[in-house]
Motif scaffolding. Structure first.
Motif, short mmCIF file in Angstrom:
data_model
loop_
_atom_site.label_atom_id
_atom_site.label_comp_id
_atom_site.label_asym_id
_atom_site.label_seq_id
_atom_site.Cartn_x
_atom_site.Cartn_y
_atom_site.Cartn_z
N ILE A 47 -13.59 1.52 1.07
CA ILE A 47 -13.77 1.35 2.38
C ILE A 47 -13.55 3.37 3.34
O ILE A 47 -12.27 3.66 2.93
CB ILE A 47 -13.18 0.53 2.94
CG1 ILE A 47 -13.10 -0.85 3.16
CG2 ILE A 47 -12.39 0.77 4.22
CD1 ILE A 47 -12.60 -2.00 3.69
N GLN A 48 -14.15 3.59 3.58
CA GLN A 48 -13.79 5.28 3.95
C GLN A 48 -12.53 5.44 5.56
O GLN A 48 -11.86 6.46 5.29
CB GLN A 48 -15.17 6.30 4.20
CG GLN A 48 -15.91 6.14 2.74
CD GLN A 48 -15.92 6.62 1.18
OE1 GLN A 48 -14.61 7.99 1.34
NE2 GLN A 48 -15.30 5.98 0.97
N CYS A 49 -13.08 4.81 5.79
CA CYS A 49 -11.81 5.15 7.43
C CYS A 49 -10.55 4.68 7.78
O CYS A 49 -10.25 4.12 6.85
CB CYS A 49 -12.80 4.18 8.28
SG CYS A 49 -12.37 2.34 8.23
N THR A 72 -14.69 2.63 12.76
CA THR A 72 -13.99 3.31 12.69
C THR A 72 -13.17 4.10 12.39
O THR A 72 -12.28 5.03 11.75
CB THR A 72 -14.06 4.24 14.49
OG1 THR A 72 -12.71 3.46 14.83
CG2 THR A 72 -15.45 4.84 15.34
N GLY A 73 -11.95 2.79 12.42
CA GLY A 73 -10.84 2.49 11.81
C GLY A 73 -9.92 1.42 11.35
O GLY A 73 -10.71 0.57 11.68
N LEU A 74 -8.93 0.95 10.53
CA LEU A 74 -8.60 -0.24 11.06
C LEU A 74 -7.29 -0.45 10.55
O LEU A 74 -6.33 0.41 10.62
CB LEU A 74 -8.40 -1.17 8.32
CG LEU A 74 -10.28 -1.15 8.63
CD1 LEU A 74 -10.40 -1.59 7.37
CD2 LEU A 74 -10.56 -2.35 10.24
N ILE A 75 -6.53 -1.17 10.97
CA ILE A 75 -5.19 -1.07 11.01
C ILE A 75 -4.81 -2.82 11.68
O ILE A 75 -5.06 -4.03 11.66
CB ILE A 75 -4.51 -1.05 13.17
CG1 ILE A 75 -4.89 0.26 13.36
CG2 ILE A 75 -2.99 -1.49 13.52
CD1 ILE A 75 -4.56 0.25 15.18
N LEU A 76 -4.04 -3.19 10.46
CA LEU A 76 -3.63 -4.47 9.10
C LEU A 76 -2.82 -4.89 9.28
O LEU A 76 -1.63 -4.17 8.35
CB LEU A 76 -4.22 -4.22 7.74
CG LEU A 76 -6.03 -3.27 7.50
CD1 LEU A 76 -6.08 -2.83 5.96
CD2 LEU A 76 -6.36 -4.08 8.09
N HIS A 88 -5.50 0.43 -2.61
CA HIS A 88 -6.14 0.28 -2.95
C HIS A 88 -6.90 1.64 -1.86
O HIS A 88 -8.33 1.95 -2.32
CB HIS A 88 -7.26 -1.24 -3.55
CG HIS A 88 -6.26 -1.61 -4.78
ND1 HIS A 88 -4.81 -1.75 -5.71
CD2 HIS A 88 -7.59 -1.43 -5.62
CE1 HIS A 88 -5.06 -2.23 -6.40
NE2 HIS A 88 -6.26 -1.76 -6.80
N LEU A 89 -6.48 1.24 -0.61
CA LEU A 89 -7.72 1.73 0.87
C LEU A 89 -7.74 3.30 0.00
O LEU A 89 -6.22 3.48 0.18
CB LEU A 89 -6.96 1.66 1.87
CG LEU A 89 -7.46 -0.04 2.48
CD1 LEU A 89 -6.81 -0.74 3.72
CD2 LEU A 89 -9.00 -0.23 3.00
N GLN A 90 -8.63 3.93 0.38
CA GLN A 90 -8.80 5.67 0.40
C GLN A 90 -8.20 6.60 1.28
O GLN A 90 -7.66 6.58 0.73
CB GLN A 90 -10.82 6.05 0.81
CG GLN A 90 -11.59 5.18 -0.55
CD GLN A 90 -11.26 5.72 -1.47
OE1 GLN A 90 -11.11 7.51 -1.71
NE2 GLN A 90 -11.61 5.66 -2.99
N ASN A 91 -7.87 6.22 2.41
CA ASN A 91 -7.56 7.41 3.44
C ASN A 91 -6.17 6.01 4.35
O ASN A 91 -6.31 5.52 5.36
CB ASN A 91 -8.41 7.24 4.23
CG ASN A 91 -7.91 8.69 5.68
OD1 ASN A 91 -6.55 8.52 5.78
ND2 ASN A 91 -8.75 8.56 6.35
N SER A 92 -5.13 5.14 3.54
CA SER A 92 -4.36 4.68 4.21
C SER A 92 -2.80 5.02 4.09
O SER A 92 -2.79 5.63 3.52
CB SER A 92 -4.17 3.49 3.77
OG SER A 92 -3.76 3.23 2.11
#
Length: 282
Positions: free
Chosen positions: A214-216, A111-115, A240-244
């Motif tokens: 990656i859309q999330c 659902t989401g990423l914390i990087l 490069h991530l869509q929604n970051s």
């Protein structure tokens, strides 16, 4: 389940805390599930945190060599075993790379990423390591393990050791984390795990072209003095991530969650409030 599948999947040792929407925490190298306590102790007050020891790390022992992709097979099997349909993934360093790989492999489940201190094309700016660096690091780590955050040790050995590239703020809080979590994790990391990581790095690992898939929502956090994975390479990943969302902490390095824990946790909490969909709230 076929015999082949049974032999190629490691049953991971896992630390589970709290209740609620699942957050999968992935540690770095060297590391264990316990290395994420700075995140899990806080997040488990409202969510369920799941922090495995990756294959070849901590108590997830494995005989023989393996490749980086095997971590993903293990993690997918873990989600299945725990009946987790959807989860948010928090990954630190190597764990962040695996988090992005999981999002590419299982887009409907992540659902989401914390990087944290990571990059899809990781680049370092680490100076050459001398024998003195290794000597001082060994002494500093040993003394710190026996007497955590002893100021004399920090000033005499810590600031001259390789810790100077891992942290910028040589505080007692930081050295307490190093004593409790970094040293035991280092001792429990298998040579096979190290080989798997280095062969991936030597092959010129680069996932930047695939990140737009990656859309999330993603939160990308970096330390501005990180020499292991530079903040520039983390920023490139965020772009490069869509929604970051991007956040960089001044005067910190690769272990910045142990340097400015409260700041990092506040930013994570704020991001979670702004993106309720990542914790299953539509």
């Amino acid at each position: 389940m076929s015999d082949r599948h049974r032999t190629t999947t490691a049953r991971l040792n896992v630390y589970i805390q709290g209740q609620g929407f699942p957050i999968l925490g992935l540690h770095g190298h060297p590391g264990t599930g316990r290395s994420l306590s700075v995140f899990t102790n806080h997040l488990s007050k409202r969510y369920q945190t799941i922090a495995p020891d990756l294959r070849g790390y901590g108590k997830s022992r494995w005989n023989g060599n393996f490749a980086m992709n095997d971590h993903l097979t293990d993690l997918e099997a873990l989600l299945d075993r725990l009946n987790i349909e959807k989860c948010l993934v928090l990954g630190w360093s190597l764990g962040g790379i695996l988090a992005m790989e999981l999002a590419l492999r299982l887009p409907e489940r992540i659902t989401g990423l914390i990087l944290v201190a990571t990059a899809a094309k990781p680049r370092g700016s680490h100076p050459t390591i001398t024998w003195q660096d290794n000597l001082y690091t060994g002494i500093a780590a040993l003394l710190n393990y026996i007497k955590p955050s002893w100021r004399w040790n920090i000033e005499t050995f810590g600031k001259r050791s390789l810790f100077r590239y891992l942290v910028q703020q040589h505080t007692s809080t930081t050295y307490n984390y190093i004593a409790k979590e970094a040293v035991p994790a280092y001792l429990q990391t298998s040579p096979a795990a190290t080989r798997a990581l280095y062969s991936a790095i030597q092959s010129g690992y680069n996932r930047l072209p695939d990140l737009p898939q990656i859309q999330c929502p993603s939160l990308v956090l970096a330390g501005d003095q990180d020499r292991h994975i530079t903040s520039d390479s983390s920023l490139q990943t965020a772009q490069h991530l869509q929604n970051s969302q991007w956040q960089c902490y001044s005067n910190t390095a690769h272990l910045f969650p142990w340097e400015v824990p409260q700041q990092v946790l506040n930013d994570i909490d704020h991001w979670l409030e702004e993106h309720p969909q990542v914790i299953g709230i539509q």
